[in-house]
Scaffold this motif. Structure first.
Motif, mmCIF file in Angstrom:
data_model
loop_
_atom_site.group_PDB
_atom_site.id
_atom_site.type_symbol
_atom_site.label_atom_id
_atom_site.label_comp_id
_atom_site.label_asym_id
_atom_site.label_seq_id
_atom_site.Cartn_x
_atom_site.Cartn_y
_atom_site.Cartn_z
ATOM 1 N N ARG A 103 4.006 1.336 -2.608
ATOM 2 C CA ARG A 103 3.940 0.281 -3.607
ATOM 3 C C ARG A 103 4.990 0.547 -4.679
ATOM 4 N N LEU A 120 -4.056 -5.294 -5.450
ATOM 5 C CA LEU A 120 -3.303 -6.523 -5.165
ATOM 6 C C LEU A 120 -4.180 -7.759 -5.353
ATOM 7 N N VAL A 165 -4.487 0.253 -2.433
ATOM 8 C CA VAL A 165 -3.567 -0.804 -2.835
ATOM 9 C C VAL A 165 -4.188 -2.197 -2.722
#
Length: 159
Positions: free
Chosen positions: A74, A92, A88
């Motif tokens: 990322r 997101l 992640v």
């Protein structure tokens, strides 16, 4: 109405005794162009956020079918950081929700600015260059019949 005149007078500065409540044509044009620029800036920011939201959606759709323990990278502040999908993906999704809320807020502000611009245009009889002749003539005849043409002076033409 009296409060608007006072606000206009404070913006007009110390130009003249009777002209403080009615801004000059240059001031009207400058204010109108500033308002249009603000609306353009909001539209530009909305388009930018819409693209970012689409990118988030694309990445979320890609990662949701992947093994949660798989490595992924990322970009954080210009630095590529190694994480796992399970770390992640929630971030997101949260970012995408926040972007959607901001987009809604900007959309609401753009609509308010549009109404404000329309009211301002009608108040000062502003016509944009390239507007249809028939439309310009109909607004002039309605202003003359109402007697509003003498109050606001000649219409302002903005390019």
């Amino acid at each position: 109405m009296a409060s608007n005149g006072n606000n206009m007078a404070s913006k007009a500065g110390s130009s003249g005794g009777g002209k403080q409540s009615n801004p000059s044509a240059e001031q009207v044009v400058a204010t109108f162009q500033r308002m249009r620029q603000e609306q353009r800036n909001m539209a530009s920011k909305a388009a930018e956020l819409e693209m970012e939201s689409n990118e988030h959606s694309l990445v979320i759709d890609t990662l949701k079918d992947v093994d949660p323990s798989r490595k992924c990278f990322r970009l954080v502040g210009g630095v590529l950081v190694e994480r796992t999908v399970k770390e992640v993906l929630p971030a997101l999704q949260t970012n995408k929700e926040q972007i959607s809320k901001i987009l809604e807020s900007i959309s609401t502000k753009m609509q308010e600015k549009g109404r404000e611009l329309t009211e301002y245009r009608e108040r000062y009889n502003i016509r944009l260059v390239g507007e249809g002749e028939a439309q310009g003539q109909s607004t002039e005849s309605s202003k003359d019949s109402e007697g509003g043409g003498s109050k606001s002076g000649a219409g302002v033409l903005v390019s």
